[in-house]
Design a protein around this motif. Structure first.
Motif, short mmCIF file in Angstrom:
data_model
loop_
_atom_site.label_atom_id
_atom_site.label_comp_id
_atom_site.label_asym_id
_atom_site.label_seq_id
_atom_site.Cartn_x
_atom_site.Cartn_y
_atom_site.Cartn_z
N LEU A 204 0.84 -1.20 0.00
CA LEU A 204 0.00 0.00 0.00
C LEU A 204 0.87 1.25 0.00
CD1 LEU A 204 -2.83 1.23 0.12
CD2 LEU A 204 -2.72 1.07 2.63
N ASP A 205 1.97 1.23 0.79
CA ASP A 205 2.89 2.37 0.82
C ASP A 205 3.47 2.65 -0.57
OD1 ASP A 205 2.55 2.93 3.46
OD2 ASP A 205 4.46 2.11 4.14
N GLN A 206 3.86 1.59 -1.27
CA GLN A 206 4.44 1.77 -2.60
C GLN A 206 3.42 2.33 -3.58
OE1 GLN A 206 5.84 -2.32 -2.94
NE2 GLN A 206 7.97 -1.63 -2.96
N LYS A 207 2.19 1.82 -3.53
CA LYS A 207 1.13 2.33 -4.41
C LYS A 207 0.87 3.81 -4.14
CE LYS A 207 -1.31 -2.09 -4.89
NZ LYS A 207 -2.54 -2.84 -4.53
N ASN A 208 0.82 4.16 -2.86
CA ASN A 208 0.58 5.57 -2.50
C ASN A 208 1.72 6.46 -3.00
OD1 ASN A 208 -1.83 4.94 -1.25
ND2 ASN A 208 -0.92 4.77 0.80
N ALA A 209 2.95 5.97 -2.87
CA ALA A 209 4.12 6.75 -3.32
C ALA A 209 4.05 6.99 -4.83
CB ALA A 209 5.41 6.02 -2.95
N GLU A 224 10.80 9.49 1.29
CA GLU A 224 11.58 9.05 2.46
C GLU A 224 11.08 7.65 2.84
OE1 GLU A 224 11.90 10.03 7.19
OE2 GLU A 224 11.55 11.74 5.84
N GLY A 225 11.94 6.67 2.68
CA GLY A 225 11.56 5.29 2.97
C GLY A 225 12.63 4.59 3.75
N VAL A 226 12.24 3.95 4.84
CA VAL A 226 13.23 3.24 5.67
C VAL A 226 13.93 2.19 4.82
CG1 VAL A 226 11.93 3.60 7.80
CG2 VAL A 226 11.54 1.51 6.45
N THR A 227 15.12 1.79 5.23
CA THR A 227 15.87 0.78 4.48
C THR A 227 15.04 -0.50 4.38
OG1 THR A 227 16.95 0.13 6.54
CG2 THR A 227 18.13 1.66 5.13
N GLY A 228 14.95 -1.01 3.15
CA GLY A 228 14.17 -2.23 2.94
C GLY A 228 12.69 -2.00 2.69
N SER A 229 12.28 -0.74 2.49
CA SER A 229 10.85 -0.44 2.30
C SER A 229 10.39 -0.60 0.86
CB SER A 229 10.54 0.98 2.79
OG SER A 229 11.30 1.93 2.06
N GLY A 230 11.33 -0.83 -0.07
CA GLY A 230 10.94 -1.08 -1.46
C GLY A 230 10.97 0.13 -2.36
N THR A 359 17.51 8.47 4.61
CA THR A 359 18.04 9.54 5.46
C THR A 359 18.23 10.79 4.61
OG1 THR A 359 20.29 8.76 5.00
CG2 THR A 359 19.22 7.94 7.01
N PRO A 360 17.17 11.47 4.23
CA PRO A 360 17.29 12.64 3.35
C PRO A 360 18.23 13.70 3.94
CG PRO A 360 14.98 12.04 3.68
CD PRO A 360 15.77 11.24 4.66
N SER A 361 18.90 14.42 3.05
CA SER A 361 19.71 15.54 3.51
C SER A 361 18.79 16.53 4.22
CB SER A 361 20.41 16.22 2.33
OG SER A 361 19.44 16.75 1.44
N ASN A 374 6.83 18.02 -2.69
CA ASN A 374 5.86 16.99 -2.32
C ASN A 374 6.57 15.97 -1.44
OD1 ASN A 374 3.49 15.38 -2.40
ND2 ASN A 374 4.35 14.17 -4.07
N TYR A 375 5.88 15.43 -0.44
CA TYR A 375 6.54 14.55 0.54
C TYR A 375 5.77 13.24 0.68
CZ TYR A 375 8.24 12.87 5.10
OH TYR A 375 8.75 12.12 6.11
N VAL A 376 6.50 12.12 0.56
CA VAL A 376 5.90 10.79 0.72
C VAL A 376 6.76 10.01 1.71
CG1 VAL A 376 5.19 8.67 -0.43
CG2 VAL A 376 5.12 10.84 -1.68
N LEU A 377 6.12 9.34 2.65
CA LEU A 377 6.83 8.56 3.66
C LEU A 377 6.46 7.08 3.53
CD1 LEU A 377 8.62 8.37 6.23
CD2 LEU A 377 6.54 8.77 7.57
N MET A 378 7.49 6.23 3.47
CA MET A 378 7.28 4.78 3.55
C MET A 378 8.05 4.30 4.78
SD MET A 378 7.22 3.33 -0.38
CE MET A 378 8.97 3.10 -0.48
N ASN A 379 7.35 4.09 5.88
CA ASN A 379 8.04 3.80 7.15
C ASN A 379 7.97 2.34 7.56
OD1 ASN A 379 5.38 3.67 7.81
ND2 ASN A 379 5.40 5.37 9.28
N LYS A 380 7.61 1.47 6.61
CA LYS A 380 7.57 0.03 6.91
C LYS A 380 8.40 -0.74 5.90
CE LYS A 380 2.85 0.28 8.77
NZ LYS A 380 1.44 -0.14 8.55
N ARG A 381 9.09 -1.76 6.38
CA ARG A 381 9.81 -2.65 5.48
C ARG A 381 8.82 -3.55 4.73
NH1 ARG A 381 15.40 -5.22 7.77
NH2 ARG A 381 16.75 -3.50 7.11
#
Length: 732
Positions: A204-209, A224-230, A359-361, A374-381
């Motif tokens: 769902l996170d990827q589709k939203n992004a 911004e996506g945690v490591t391994g979030s796709g 880890t965005p600058s 525009n800002y998108v967050l994927m905070n789940k692996r």
């Protein structure tokens, strides 16, 4: 007669203007082509920026202009090297970065096409000799080999000559007029696309992004996506969307040799539609790929920093993976940042930019928070996999030290042993290459220094050399101290070579590989090391920051950071940010598949927020704390910076001039502007020149850049002092 205004190949500020020549030959001349000219009694290449026609005789024309005109010696190109969009971009960037136009023109072109005399000897088009069958009746008796060749040609139309073993058979067929030779242009770049890929089911996170990037009216999106979030799958799916819409895509990665999987994924999915541009290619390969792109034979360009200048038409999307990585910032003329160039280019042509990072600058994250991006967050692996369980080991406590090793703690040693027993893999990070940090004499305390830079030379055991990691100066390992003659020389500190030695001593039957810039023996050796580790041929990988960037090793269940404090000691306002980013990225290499991951961080600063936040991958907390620090100190993103860099062989005149310029800048009393310096850089003497710099902090550049341009114009008379402007310097 044509009047040509050209800029010459030399990048000095004093020569950053057009020079007028005339051409009365028969060839067509156009803006954006190269010509050979005599400049100050030297043959150089020039780049045409303006063409005018005059009917006046040469003498009358010179009288009208008021100066002597020299002729063009030779016209090199029949058509412009850069399309109108890139010509305009070069002009815009030259003004933005206060840098000679020729430096950006050269940055945009491969060695074979640069406006530089060296380009004339660089590789040109490569051909392969082929044969094809002619429509002529067979009237002579043929051998079985000759018949086989003709039969194959009937099926395949043509064959490379090198594939045919019998050269005598070819010569006989040629003699009788049954075949003919012809040349076929070949591409010198061979890409390994052997990678299994199945289109993945999106979260769902990827589709939203993906939808957010497509639907936003903003030019820039921060993902911004945690490591391994796709994030990689998001890049691939967005590329597919823009291609289907008739648009083309540029995909930038921080260091192409370290992310071979990204290249393979794009090539596997899009085949010949993909071109590759980066510094690891040979000059011939760069020339071939550049021409493919310019001719419109591909729709995707994958590359490192300079690929942002790819001559791709109809661009719809520019992606920067790991946008925070400092290798996107050019550290020599021209001092550009690929992120900023991508945004300028996209704005000019109506494209979009996607900035991806765990880890965005701080600059990027602040603009996203303010709504500029525009800002998108994927905070789940993917598959809800947990982040690695991370332990911080305080190396100041004796209880954590191991008797078996002077480098590894008891915690890290136990974890390594467990990984080895389970046939899993581990990554060990030490952000220092070589065997030891420096060499010193135990008798008199002398430290072996680089004669060019004045910094300590690192000892490399594998080559038995002392090396400077700044200018690449090398010298053999001495037997005695040059100061007192003592043979008691001590190797202090440790790097990747020393870690390898320690691992092999503790675990003698375990396969170990090393990944740092010293292992780059050939242009593809880094990729080979990564592939070998990916195939689990080695169990432990030891490396510098290279091991933390973008890799996906499913069997890695342990990451050990041997010494997390190295970056914190560097004299830079970004040292905390760099340390946090490196730790977060390194920890994120562990437990990326279905096995639980661990990370162990050894440090002498266990309570520093860069280390604690990196260990827990808590970007939000780090951002809050570091932004508070930056605000107090008035560093980016709260201000802009410009560094004015000076170099000279005469230190006294350098010091005098830089003080004079600093005083002049302060006398301008520009609103909300602070002048700092002159300052002495960390490496004050390099390449046989002394260095100083001045830093300007400001909030608006409406006046400061025009004043700096005046300064550059006035400094033309100082031929013994080099001046360079670094807009948005990454360090100071």
């Amino acid at each position: 007669m044509k009047l040509l205004e050209i800029i010459i190949e030399r990048k000095a500020n004093s020569l950053n203007r057009p020079f007028t020549y005339y051409y009365d030959g028969e060839q067509e001349v156009a803006i954006g082509t190269r010509v050979k000219v005599n400049f100050n009694n030297a043959i150089v290449l020039g780049y045409i920026v303006k063409v005018e026609t005059s009917d006046l005789p040469l003498i009358e024309l010179e009288n009208k202009l008021g100066f002597h005109l020299s002729p063009v010696i030779e016209v090199i190109d029949s058509e412009p090297l850069l399309n109108p969009e890139l010509q305009n971009l070069a002009a815009v960037l030259s003004k933005r970065y206060l840098t000679p136009l020729i430096s950006f023109v050269q940055a945009m072109l491969p060695p074979s096409l640069k406006p530089a005399l060296s380009s004339l000897k660089a590789p040109k088009i490569a051909f392969e000799k082929h044969i094809e069958r002619l429509n002529k009746p067979i009237t002579t008796k043929l051998t079985s080999q000759q018949e086989a060749i003709l039969n194959e040609l009937s099926l395949k139309k043509s064959l490379p000559v090198k594939q045919i073993k019998s050269k005598s058979a070819i010569n006989t067929l040629l003699k009788h007029g049954y075949i003919r030779f012809f040349d076929v242009e070949i591409n010198r770049l061979k890409i390994d696309d052997e990678v299994e890929y199945k289109e993945k089911k999106l979260t769902l996170d990827q589709k939203n992004a993906i939808n957010s990037v497509i639907e936003t009216d903003k030019v820039v999106t921060l993902l911004e996506g945690v490591t391994g979030s796709g994030k990689t799958e998001v890049y691939l799916q967005l590329t597919k969307h823009f291609l289907n819409g008739g648009k083309n895509v540029i995909m930038l990665v921080p260091e192409i040799a370290l992310t071979p999987m990204m290249v393979k994924l794009f090539v596997y999915r899009y085949g010949k539609d993909v071109a590759i541009l980066h510094s690891e290619l040979t000059a011939g390969e760069k020339y071939d790929e550049y021409r493919r792109i310019a001719r419109g034979e591909c729709r995707i360009v994958v590359g490192a920093r300079s690929a942002v200048f790819a001559p791709l038409d109809n661009i719809g999307l520019i992606i920067l993976d790991e946008e925070h990585v400092e290798s996107y910032k050019q550290d020599a003329l021209p001092f550009y940042h690929a992120r900023d160039v991508a945004i300028i280019r996209a704005t000019n042509i109506g494209a979009k930019v996607l900035l991806g990072s765990a880890t965005p600058s701080l600059e990027t994250r602040a603009r996203a928070q303010k709504g500029v991006y525009n800002y998108v967050l994927m905070n789940k692996r993917i598959n809800e996999r947990a982040l690695p369980l991370t332990t911080i080991v305080d190396m100041t406590k004796a209880a954590n030290l191991s008797r078996a090793s002077t480098i590894f703690s008891t915690t890290l040693l136990a974890a390594l042993k467990e990984v080895i027993e389970k046939k899993e893999q581990a990554i060990l990070l030490i952000n220092r290459r070589g065997y030891s940090a420096y060499l010193t004499c135990r008798s008199c305390g002398h430290i072996f220094m680089c004669p060019s830079c004045g910094v300590a030379l690192a000892y490399h055991k594998e080559s038995h050399l002392l090396k400077c990691h700044h200018c690449s100066y090398t010298t053999t390992m001495p037997a005695n101290c040059p100061k007192c003659g003592s043979s008691f020389l001590a190797k202090i500190g440790f790097g990747t070579e020393r870690i390898i030695e320690e691992v092999e001593k503790l675990f003698p039957n375990v396969g170990v590989c090393r990944l740092d810039s010293d292992t780059k023996q050939s242009k593809r050796s880094l990729a080979k090391i990564v592939d070998s580790f990916q195939r689990e041929e080695k169990q432990i990988m030891v490396g510098t920051q290279m091991v933390a960037k973008g890799h996906d090793f499913p069997n890695v269940t342990l990451v050990g950071v041997v010494l997390a404090d190295i970056g914190l000691a560097l004299p830079s306002y970004r040292s905390n940010e760099r340390t946090f980013e490196l730790l977060t990225q390194a920890v994120g290499r562990s437990g990326r598949a279905y096995k639980e991951g661990k990370a162990i961080i050894q440090t002498y600063n266990p309570h520093h927020y860069a280390i604690t936040c990196g260990a827990s991958q808590d970007y939000a907390r780090f951002y809050k704390l570091e932004m508070a620090m930056r605000k107090v100190q008035q560093y980016p993103p709260f201000t802009y910076l410009i560094a004015v860099r000076f170099a000279s062989i005469n230190e006294e005149s350098l010091i005098a001039l830089t003080h004079k310029i600093a005083e002049w800048l302060m006398s301008l009393k520009l609103n909300e502007t602070q002048v700092i310096g002159p300052l002495t850089p960390y490496i004050a003497y390099q390449k046989k020149k002394y260095h100083r710099f001045i830093v300007i902090k400001f909030h608006r550049d409406d006046k400061i850049k025009s004043e700096l341009q005046k300064m550059l114009d006035n400094l033309m008379k100082y031929s013994d002092i080099d001046v360079q402007i670094d807009v948005d310097p990454y360090d100071y």
